[in-house]
Scaffold this active site. Structure first.
Site, mmCIF file in Angstrom:
data_model
loop_
_atom_site.group_PDB
_atom_site.id
_atom_site.type_symbol
_atom_site.label_atom_id
_atom_site.label_comp_id
_atom_site.label_asym_id
_atom_site.label_seq_id
_atom_site.Cartn_x
_atom_site.Cartn_y
_atom_site.Cartn_z
ATOM 1 N N LYS A 14 0.825 -1.210 0.000
ATOM 2 C CA LYS A 14 0.000 0.000 0.000
ATOM 3 C C LYS A 14 0.861 1.263 0.000
ATOM 4 O O LYS A 14 0.629 2.173 -0.790
ATOM 5 C CB LYS A 14 -0.925 0.016 1.231
ATOM 6 C CG LYS A 14 -1.853 -1.180 1.327
ATOM 7 C CD LYS A 14 -2.797 -1.081 2.527
ATOM 8 C CE LYS A 14 -2.113 -1.156 3.880
ATOM 9 N NZ LYS A 14 -1.482 -2.450 4.184
ATOM 10 N N ARG A 89 -9.446 0.485 9.316
ATOM 11 C CA ARG A 89 -8.970 -0.841 9.705
ATOM 12 C C ARG A 89 -10.084 -1.725 10.263
ATOM 13 O O ARG A 89 -9.857 -2.882 10.569
ATOM 14 C CB ARG A 89 -7.935 -0.719 10.825
ATOM 15 C CG ARG A 89 -6.468 -0.518 10.469
ATOM 16 C CD ARG A 89 -5.850 -1.549 9.612
ATOM 17 N NE ARG A 89 -4.492 -1.905 9.949
ATOM 18 C CZ ARG A 89 -3.381 -1.337 9.479
ATOM 19 N NH1 ARG A 89 -3.444 -0.345 8.637
ATOM 20 N NH2 ARG A 89 -2.193 -1.783 9.830
ATOM 21 N N ARG A 128 11.516 -6.145 4.427
ATOM 22 C CA ARG A 128 11.405 -4.706 4.702
ATOM 23 C C ARG A 128 12.065 -4.342 6.032
ATOM 24 O O ARG A 128 12.623 -3.267 6.188
ATOM 25 C CB ARG A 128 9.920 -4.300 4.710
ATOM 26 C CG ARG A 128 9.680 -2.820 4.981
ATOM 27 C CD ARG A 128 8.231 -2.417 4.775
ATOM 28 N NE ARG A 128 7.345 -2.946 5.799
ATOM 29 C CZ ARG A 128 6.017 -2.846 5.777
ATOM 30 N NH1 ARG A 128 5.426 -2.239 4.774
ATOM 31 N NH2 ARG A 128 5.277 -3.336 6.754
ATOM 32 N N ARG A 134 11.572 -0.864 11.602
ATOM 33 C CA ARG A 134 10.333 -1.089 12.346
ATOM 34 C C ARG A 134 10.424 -2.379 13.139
ATOM 35 O O ARG A 134 10.613 -3.449 12.578
ATOM 36 C CB ARG A 134 9.142 -1.170 11.371
ATOM 37 C CG ARG A 134 8.738 0.156 10.803
ATOM 38 C CD ARG A 134 7.622 0.002 9.783
ATOM 39 N NE ARG A 134 6.438 -0.668 10.304
ATOM 40 C CZ ARG A 134 5.308 -0.803 9.618
ATOM 41 N NH1 ARG A 134 5.212 -0.289 8.394
ATOM 42 N NH2 ARG A 134 4.274 -1.417 10.145
ATOM 43 N N ARG A 146 -0.416 -9.330 13.295
ATOM 44 C CA ARG A 146 -0.972 -8.272 12.431
ATOM 45 C C ARG A 146 -1.841 -8.890 11.347
ATOM 46 O O ARG A 146 -2.901 -8.349 11.011
ATOM 47 C CB ARG A 146 0.170 -7.443 11.821
ATOM 48 C CG ARG A 146 0.861 -6.552 12.862
ATOM 49 C CD ARG A 146 2.245 -6.115 12.418
ATOM 50 N NE ARG A 146 2.227 -5.237 11.255
ATOM 51 C CZ ARG A 146 3.302 -4.975 10.507
ATOM 52 N NH1 ARG A 146 4.467 -5.527 10.792
ATOM 53 N NH2 ARG A 146 3.201 -4.161 9.491
HETATM 54 O O1 C5P Z 1 -0.582 0.650 8.332
HETATM 55 P P1 C5P Z 1 0.639 0.125 9.003
HETATM 56 O O2 C5P Z 1 0.878 -1.322 8.714
HETATM 57 O O3 C5P Z 1 1.843 0.961 8.781
HETATM 58 O O4 C5P Z 1 0.331 0.200 10.558
HETATM 59 C C1 C5P Z 1 1.267 -0.214 11.520
HETATM 60 C C2 C5P Z 1 0.566 -0.451 12.825
HETATM 61 O O5 C5P Z 1 -0.100 0.743 13.249
HETATM 62 C C3 C5P Z 1 -0.533 -1.504 12.788
HETATM 63 O O6 C5P Z 1 -0.018 -2.825 12.917
HETATM 64 C C4 C5P Z 1 -1.359 -1.097 13.979
HETATM 65 O O7 C5P Z 1 -0.740 -1.504 15.189
HETATM 66 C C5 C5P Z 1 -1.309 0.418 13.901
HETATM 67 N N1 C5P Z 1 -2.435 0.976 13.167
HETATM 68 C C6 C5P Z 1 -3.690 0.995 13.785
HETATM 69 N N2 C5P Z 1 -4.777 1.505 13.144
HETATM 70 C C7 C5P Z 1 -4.676 1.999 11.911
HETATM 71 C C8 C5P Z 1 -3.417 1.989 11.251
HETATM 72 C C9 C5P Z 1 -2.316 1.460 11.909
HETATM 73 O O8 C5P Z 1 -3.821 0.540 14.914
HETATM 74 N N3 C5P Z 1 -5.765 2.509 11.300
HETATM 75 MG MG MG Z 2 2.352 0.913 5.069
#
Ligand code: C5P
Ligand code: MG
Length: 191
Positions: A14, A89, A128, A134, A146
């Protein structure tokens, strides 16, 4: 406004693809994950709160995430539109987004989901981790959690927008360029 949701599991590309789409379509890229990481990097109260959840691969509470997103959208009243990456989410966040956009006399234009096989995702995220710094990318247990959260809470967001005839699925397998071209084709057909 043109508001796109770039959707898909963690590691589906994404963020990588959003960076290419904003260039072509001149939309604002809003990644809630990036916003959290910025706050965490600065040890802000919001960052410290988010870290409790992100470090375990859990979702940050909706009121925190929706509040942050709302502030971000308000910062760009002149934007032609947004590409949302990592938000919504869950269904609650989808409903909150619809409300935020309707208050701006706007709406979600289209959700585009990147379909990627599970083992490919795990391998991409571990790769990554070598450069992202991260912690939630470097631990296979957190990655698997996740993915579980995605399956249990996030995947249904696709159905939510499909009911409004606004959801489309494309293959997220293959090279970065191939996926970008699929997205361009899809978005050009909407606009
Ligand atoms: O979107 P991304 O994978 O970068 O998000 C990293 C972490 O941020 C997720 O695993 C989650 O813990 C948190 N997150 C969230 N709610 C969102 C976006 C991200 O809790 N809408
Ligand atoms: Mg991302």
């Amino acid at each position: 406004m043109i508001n796109l949701i770039l959707f898909g599991p963690p590691g589906s590309g994404k963020g990588t693809q959003a960076a290419r789409l904003v260039e072509k379509y001149k939309l604002m890229h809003v990644s809630t994950g990036d916003l959290f990481r910025y706050e965490m990097g600065n040890d802000t109260p919001l960052g410290l709160k988010a870290k409790e959840y992100i470090s375990k691969g859990e979702l940050v509470p909706d009121e925190v995430t929706v509040g942050m997103l709302s502030n971000k959208l308000d910062m760009y009243p002149e934007a032609k539109g947004f590409i949302l990456d990592g938000f919504p989410r869950n269904v609650f966040q989808s409903e909150a987004l619809d409300k935020l956009l309707s208050d701006k006399n706007s709406a979600v234009t289209q959700l585009i989901a990147l379909d990627v096989e599970e083992e490919e995702i795990v391998q991409r995220i571990l790769k990554r981790a070598e450069t992202s710094g991260r912690k939630d990318d470097a631990d296979e247990g957190i990655i698997r959690n996740r993915i579980e959260v995605y399956k249990n809470e996030t995947a249904i967001v696709f159905d939510y927008y499909e009911k409004a005839n606004k959801a489309k699925r494309i293959s997220g397998m293959g090279s970065i360029d191939e996926i970008t071209n699929r997205l361009f084709e899809e978005i050009d057909s909407i606009l």
